[in-house]
Scaffold this motif. Structure first.
Motif, PDB file in Angstrom:
ATOM      1  N   LEU A  21       0.833  -1.194   0.000  1.00  0.00           N
ATOM      2  CA  LEU A  21       0.000   0.000   0.000  1.00  0.00           C
ATOM      3  C   LEU A  21       0.871   1.247   0.000  1.00  0.00           C
ATOM      4  CD1 LEU A  21      -2.885   1.040   0.028  1.00  0.00           C
ATOM      5  CD2 LEU A  21      -2.816   0.969   2.507  1.00  0.00           C
ATOM      6  N   ALA A  22       1.969   1.215   0.744  1.00  0.00           N
ATOM      7  CA  ALA A  22       2.888   2.357   0.767  1.00  0.00           C
ATOM      8  C   ALA A  22       3.514   2.561  -0.607  1.00  0.00           C
ATOM      9  CB  ALA A  22       3.969   2.155   1.821  1.00  0.00           C
ATOM     10  N   SER A  23       3.888   1.456  -1.258  1.00  0.00           N
ATOM     11  CA  SER A  23       4.464   1.532  -2.599  1.00  0.00           C
ATOM     12  C   SER A  23       3.438   2.073  -3.591  1.00  0.00           C
ATOM     13  CB  SER A  23       4.942   0.141  -3.024  1.00  0.00           C
ATOM     14  OG  SER A  23       5.330   0.158  -4.376  1.00  0.00           O
ATOM     15  N   LEU A  24       2.220   1.570  -3.498  1.00  0.00           N
ATOM     16  CA  LEU A  24       1.143   2.036  -4.370  1.00  0.00           C
ATOM     17  C   LEU A  24       0.891   3.523  -4.156  1.00  0.00           C
ATOM     18  CD1 LEU A  24      -1.174   1.396  -6.376  1.00  0.00           C
ATOM     19  CD2 LEU A  24      -2.589   0.924  -4.373  1.00  0.00           C
ATOM     20  N   PHE A  25       0.848   3.935  -2.897  1.00  0.00           N
ATOM     21  CA  PHE A  25       0.630   5.345  -2.571  1.00  0.00           C
ATOM     22  C   PHE A  25       1.697   6.220  -3.226  1.00  0.00           C
ATOM     23  CE2 PHE A  25       1.783   8.917   0.207  1.00  0.00           C
ATOM     24  CZ  PHE A  25       0.632   9.671   0.087  1.00  0.00           C
ATOM     25  N   GLU A  26       2.957   5.827  -3.091  1.00  0.00           N
ATOM     26  CA  GLU A  26       4.049   6.623  -3.657  1.00  0.00           C
ATOM     27  C   GLU A  26       3.955   6.696  -5.180  1.00  0.00           C
ATOM     28  OE1 GLU A  26       6.170   8.650  -2.216  1.00  0.00           O
ATOM     29  OE2 GLU A  26       5.275   8.121  -0.300  1.00  0.00           O
ATOM     30  N   ARG A  27       3.629   5.588  -5.817  1.00  0.00           N
ATOM     31  CA  ARG A  27       3.509   5.574  -7.280  1.00  0.00           C
ATOM     32  C   ARG A  27       2.364   6.469  -7.742  1.00  0.00           C
ATOM     33  NH1 ARG A  27       3.106  -0.269  -9.287  1.00  0.00           N
ATOM     34  NH2 ARG A  27       3.152   0.778 -11.306  1.00  0.00           N
ATOM     35  N   LEU A  28       1.211   6.360  -7.078  1.00  0.00           N
ATOM     36  CA  LEU A  28       0.063   7.189  -7.457  1.00  0.00           C
ATOM     37  C   LEU A  28       0.336   8.662  -7.192  1.00  0.00           C
ATOM     38  CD1 LEU A  28      -2.850   4.921  -6.187  1.00  0.00           C
ATOM     39  CD2 LEU A  28      -2.208   5.366  -8.573  1.00  0.00           C
ATOM     40  N   LYS A  29       0.971   8.938  -6.073  1.00  0.00           N
ATOM     41  CA  LYS A  29       1.306  10.322  -5.729  1.00  0.00           C
ATOM     42  C   LYS A  29       2.228  10.916  -6.791  1.00  0.00           C
ATOM     43  CE  LYS A  29       3.888  12.799  -2.289  1.00  0.00           C
ATOM     44  NZ  LYS A  29       4.827  12.624  -1.205  1.00  0.00           N
ATOM     45  N   THR A  30       3.220  10.149  -7.230  1.00  0.00           N
ATOM     46  CA  THR A  30       4.139  10.605  -8.266  1.00  0.00           C
ATOM     47  C   THR A  30       3.398  10.851  -9.578  1.00  0.00           C
ATOM     48  OG1 THR A  30       5.976   9.429  -7.239  1.00  0.00           O
ATOM     49  CG2 THR A  30       6.228  10.000  -9.561  1.00  0.00           C
ATOM     50  N   ALA A  31       2.467   9.956  -9.921  1.00  0.00           N
ATOM     51  CA  ALA A  31       1.696  10.129 -11.150  1.00  0.00           C
ATOM     52  C   ALA A  31       0.865  11.402 -11.098  1.00  0.00           C
ATOM     53  CB  ALA A  31       0.795   8.911 -11.378  1.00  0.00           C
ATOM     54  N   VAL A  32       0.240  11.673  -9.968  1.00  0.00           N
ATOM     55  CA  VAL A  32      -0.562  12.894  -9.823  1.00  0.00           C
ATOM     56  C   VAL A  32       0.337  14.125  -9.931  1.00  0.00           C
ATOM     57  CG1 VAL A  32      -1.947  14.249  -8.199  1.00  0.00           C
ATOM     58  CG2 VAL A  32      -2.449  11.828  -8.542  1.00  0.00           C
ATOM     59  N   GLU A  33       1.514  14.069  -9.324  1.00  0.00           N
ATOM     60  CA  GLU A  33       2.441  15.198  -9.396  1.00  0.00           C
ATOM     61  C   GLU A  33       2.904  15.445 -10.829  1.00  0.00           C
ATOM     62  OE1 GLU A  33       5.363  13.914  -6.563  1.00  0.00           O
ATOM     63  OE2 GLU A  33       4.289  14.811  -4.873  1.00  0.00           O
ATOM     64  N   ARG A  34       3.202  14.368 -11.568  1.00  0.00           N
ATOM     65  CA  ARG A  34       3.622  14.511 -12.968  1.00  0.00           C
ATOM     66  C   ARG A  34       2.501  15.115 -13.808  1.00  0.00           C
ATOM     67  NH1 ARG A  34       5.005   8.994 -14.759  1.00  0.00           N
ATOM     68  NH2 ARG A  34       5.100   9.964 -16.799  1.00  0.00           N
ATOM     69  N   ALA A  35       1.280  14.623 -13.613  1.00  0.00           N
ATOM     70  CA  ALA A  35       0.144  15.158 -14.370  1.00  0.00           C
ATOM     71  C   ALA A  35      -0.070  16.632 -14.041  1.00  0.00           C
ATOM     72  CB  ALA A  35      -1.114  14.347 -14.069  1.00  0.00           C
TER      73      ALA A  35
END
Length: 143
Positions: A21-35
């Motif tokens: 879940l922590a890994s998923l959170f970081e990946r999604l957070k990065t995707a939102v930041e890139r977008a």
């Protein structure tokens, strides 16, 4: 990889409560930041482009809100837990809440005592009126 859920919703794969879940959170957070970076660099030239940009911003904002909703679970997994539902207990907060509860209980006890005394006073007055025919007559004649 299998991400089955055990008894308390814990990941069987890691045994740590779901580090995935922590890994998923970081990946999604990065995707939102890139977008966000992408749309913030756009310069719309027409009203249609501006409208599309606003819709994209809304989609990203909703995504950011949903990703951020994962944060408390990730933080709870990373901190000390009580083992019963993931609540973290702060001794100072517990003591503050206990003091507030004691104050409220004392206030409720005081109100109950006042109400009991009031009820006992009414009961005595009724008993006195029922036992004294002249008091009863004077009350009825006055009303």
């Amino acid at each position: 990889m299998r991400y089955g859920l055990g008894m308390a919703g814990k990941s069987e794969e890691t045994g740590t409560g779901g580090r995935w879940l922590a890994s998923l959170f970081e990946r999604l957070k990065t995707a939102v930041e890139r977008a966000t970076d992408m749309i913030c660099s756009e310069e719309p030239e027409t009203l249609d482009e501006a409208e599309k940009l606003a819709r994209r911003a809304g989609v990203i904002a909703r995504a950011a809100k949903l990703v951020d909703a994962i944060r408390p679970r990730v933080e709870a997994e990373d901190s000390e837990e009580d083992g019963m539902g993931g609540r973290i207990y702060d001794p100072e907060e517990d003591e503050r809440l206990r003091r507030e509860l004691v104050v409220h209980c004392e206030r409720v006890d005081q109100i109950l005592e006042e109400k009991r005394a009031e009820a006992a006073g009414f009961q005595r007055a009724e008993t006195d009126l029922a036992g004294d025919p002249t008091a009863s007559a004077s009350v009825h004649s006055a009303g």
